[in-house]
Motif scaffolding. Structure first.
Motif, short mmCIF file in Angstrom:
data_model
loop_
_atom_site.label_atom_id
_atom_site.label_comp_id
_atom_site.label_asym_id
_atom_site.label_seq_id
_atom_site.Cartn_x
_atom_site.Cartn_y
_atom_site.Cartn_z
N PRO A 230 -19.93 30.03 -18.35
CA PRO A 230 -21.12 29.31 -17.88
C PRO A 230 -20.80 27.97 -17.24
O PRO A 230 -21.48 27.55 -16.29
CB PRO A 230 -21.95 29.13 -19.15
N LEU A 231 -19.77 27.31 -17.72
CA LEU A 231 -19.36 26.04 -17.11
C LEU A 231 -18.86 26.28 -15.69
O LEU A 231 -19.25 25.56 -14.76
CB LEU A 231 -18.26 25.38 -17.95
N ILE A 232 -18.01 27.29 -15.52
CA ILE A 232 -17.51 27.62 -14.19
C ILE A 232 -18.67 27.95 -13.25
O ILE A 232 -18.75 27.43 -12.13
CB ILE A 232 -16.52 28.80 -14.27
N ALA A 233 -19.58 28.80 -13.72
CA ALA A 233 -20.71 29.20 -12.88
C ALA A 233 -21.58 28.02 -12.51
O ALA A 233 -21.98 27.85 -11.35
CB ALA A 233 -21.54 30.26 -13.60
N GLY A 234 -21.87 27.17 -13.49
CA GLY A 234 -22.72 26.02 -13.24
C GLY A 234 -22.11 25.02 -12.27
O GLY A 234 -22.80 24.48 -11.40
N LEU A 235 -20.81 24.80 -12.41
CA LEU A 235 -20.13 23.87 -11.50
C LEU A 235 -20.04 24.45 -10.09
O LEU A 235 -20.17 23.72 -9.11
CB LEU A 235 -18.75 23.52 -12.05
N GLN A 236 -19.80 25.74 -9.99
CA GLN A 236 -19.77 26.35 -8.67
C GLN A 236 -21.13 26.29 -8.00
O GLN A 236 -21.22 26.10 -6.77
CB GLN A 236 -19.27 27.79 -8.78
N GLN A 237 -22.19 26.44 -8.76
CA GLN A 237 -23.53 26.32 -8.20
C GLN A 237 -23.78 24.91 -7.63
O GLN A 237 -24.54 24.74 -6.68
CB GLN A 237 -24.58 26.64 -9.26
N LYS A 238 -23.13 23.93 -8.23
CA LYS A 238 -23.25 22.55 -7.73
C LYS A 238 -22.29 22.28 -6.57
O LYS A 238 -22.21 21.16 -6.08
CB LYS A 238 -22.96 21.58 -8.88
N GLY A 239 -21.56 23.30 -6.14
CA GLY A 239 -20.65 23.15 -5.01
C GLY A 239 -19.27 22.66 -5.37
O GLY A 239 -18.50 22.25 -4.49
N MET A 240 -18.92 22.70 -6.67
CA MET A 240 -17.61 22.24 -7.09
C MET A 240 -16.56 23.34 -6.96
O MET A 240 -16.82 24.51 -7.19
CB MET A 240 -17.66 21.78 -8.56
N CYS A 241 -15.36 22.93 -6.58
CA CYS A 241 -14.20 23.79 -6.59
C CYS A 241 -13.23 23.28 -7.66
O CYS A 241 -13.46 22.22 -8.25
CB CYS A 241 -13.53 23.80 -5.22
N PHE A 242 -12.17 24.04 -7.89
CA PHE A 242 -11.23 23.70 -8.96
C PHE A 242 -9.82 23.58 -8.42
O PHE A 242 -9.45 24.28 -7.47
CB PHE A 242 -11.29 24.77 -10.06
N ALA A 243 -9.03 22.71 -9.02
CA ALA A 243 -7.64 22.50 -8.59
C ALA A 243 -6.80 22.09 -9.78
O ALA A 243 -7.32 21.64 -10.81
CB ALA A 243 -7.58 21.43 -7.50
N THR A 244 -5.49 22.25 -9.65
CA THR A 244 -4.58 21.74 -10.68
C THR A 244 -4.32 20.26 -10.42
O THR A 244 -4.65 19.72 -9.36
CB THR A 244 -3.24 22.49 -10.66
N LEU A 245 -3.70 19.62 -11.38
CA LEU A 245 -3.37 18.20 -11.23
C LEU A 245 -2.29 17.97 -10.18
O LEU A 245 -2.06 16.83 -9.78
CB LEU A 245 -2.97 17.59 -12.56
N ARG A 246 -1.65 19.03 -9.71
CA ARG A 246 -0.72 18.86 -8.59
C ARG A 246 -1.46 18.36 -7.35
O ARG A 246 -0.86 17.73 -6.48
CB ARG A 246 -0.03 20.18 -8.25
N GLU A 247 -2.75 18.67 -7.26
CA GLU A 247 -3.55 18.25 -6.11
C GLU A 247 -4.28 16.94 -6.36
O GLU A 247 -5.00 16.45 -5.50
CB GLU A 247 -4.57 19.34 -5.76
N HIS A 248 -4.13 16.36 -7.53
CA HIS A 248 -4.81 15.10 -7.86
C HIS A 248 -4.17 13.94 -7.10
O HIS A 248 -2.95 13.91 -6.93
CB HIS A 248 -4.72 14.85 -9.37
N PRO A 249 -4.97 12.96 -6.66
CA PRO A 249 -4.40 11.82 -5.91
C PRO A 249 -3.33 11.06 -6.68
O PRO A 249 -2.45 10.44 -6.05
CB PRO A 249 -5.62 10.93 -5.64
N ASP A 250 -3.38 11.07 -8.01
CA ASP A 250 -2.41 10.31 -8.80
C ASP A 250 -1.17 11.11 -9.17
O ASP A 250 -0.28 10.60 -9.86
CB ASP A 250 -3.07 9.78 -10.07
N PHE A 251 -1.11 12.36 -8.75
CA PHE A 251 0.09 13.15 -9.04
C PHE A 251 1.28 12.51 -8.34
O PHE A 251 1.18 12.14 -7.16
CB PHE A 251 -0.10 14.59 -8.54
N PRO A 252 2.41 12.36 -9.03
CA PRO A 252 3.55 11.65 -8.43
C PRO A 252 4.07 12.33 -7.17
O PRO A 252 4.24 13.55 -7.14
CB PRO A 252 4.60 11.65 -9.54
N LYS A 253 4.26 11.53 -6.16
CA LYS A 253 4.78 12.04 -4.89
C LYS A 253 6.30 12.17 -4.97
O LYS A 253 6.98 11.39 -5.62
CB LYS A 253 4.42 11.09 -3.74
#
Length: 255
Positions: A230-253
């Protein structure tokens, strides 16, 4: 219509809405810490079914199978998650809690598991770093690959000293957003799953890191079976997508 079929229809509708929008309106980073592992298979199957990549923070914790989460018996589980493209970080090998800063730059800690479980210890930053790296070494033995250069402190308790110790040995710390606390560690009588789900859907926003566990010993009504889909469905209804922390802005370059 059964609850499962109704949920599947809801997920399909959410995906269709996201496709129609043409782009995500935000990103949520789902993260899971090890725990009792009672919901580990369910969580993995759910993520895989919905093509969602998450981040796992790993410690060697006692499981409901009677073994430990980083035992060789869990190698097939972790190998499969690595093959699916999830991200992985260290959660300290013995689930070691930070208790305070000590004299001469030392760090006061208390492991939850292992040979020193329950004992208050005083570590140098180098010893703290070695504890973080123990997970990396075991993960390599189990899966043939290294962890990502990230870590999470048990309980989220850190200090400038522990953050510096982690950074010195190549790990960037990731906690979670206030709205991202699933509440799966709380009493299910005081915080029923319906309440936790409603709170998460109301408060999560673009860029938030969400925290749950692969099972909690103390919670009588587990969070994952009731709330994850239900969390996944609800967030997708709000237009949210999902990613790992590799895609987070603070992930070490990479240098």
């Amino acid at each position: 219509m059964s609850r499962r079929r109704a949920l599947a229809a809801l997920l399909l509708a959410a995906a269709s809405q996201a496709d129609a929008a043409g782009a995500c309106r935000g990103t949520i980073y789902l993260t899971f810490d090890t725990g009792s592992q009672s919901q580990a298979e369910f969580i993995a199957a759910t993520l895989n079914r919905h093509h969602i990549k998450a981040t796992f923070f790993m410690a060697n914790e006692k499981t409901t199978r009677g073994d430990w989460s980083l035992d060789p018996s869990w190698a097939p589980y972790w190998k499969a998650r690595a093959a699916e493209g999830h991200a992985f970080g260290t959660h300290t090998f013995d689930h070691v809690y930070y208790k305070g800063d000590g004299p001469e730059g030392r760090i006061e800690v208390r492991p939850q598991f292992g040979a020193n479980a329950g004992k208050k210890l005083s570590w140098t930053p180098a010893e703290y770093c070695a504890e973080l790296k123990r997970v990396d070494q075991r993960f390599l033995e189990l899966t043939g690959r290294r962890l990502d250069p990230i870590w999470r402190a048990p309980g989220g308790k850190v200090s400038p000293r522990t953050l510096a110790a982690g950074k010195a040995c190549g790990y960037t710390h990731f906690g979670w957003a206030p709205a991202g606390f699933s509440g799966d560690e709380t009493s299910s009588e005081a915080f029923p799953n319906a309440v936790l789900l409603k709170r998460a859907l109301a408060n999560l926003k673009d860029g938030d890191i969400f925290l749950a566990h692969l099972g909690i010993w103390s919670r009588k009504d587990p969070w994952a079976p009731a709330d994850l889909e239900p969390l996944i469905a609800g967030l997708q209804q709000k237009g949210m997508c999902f990613a790992t922390l590799r895609e987070h802005p603070d992930f070490p370059k990479k240098p």
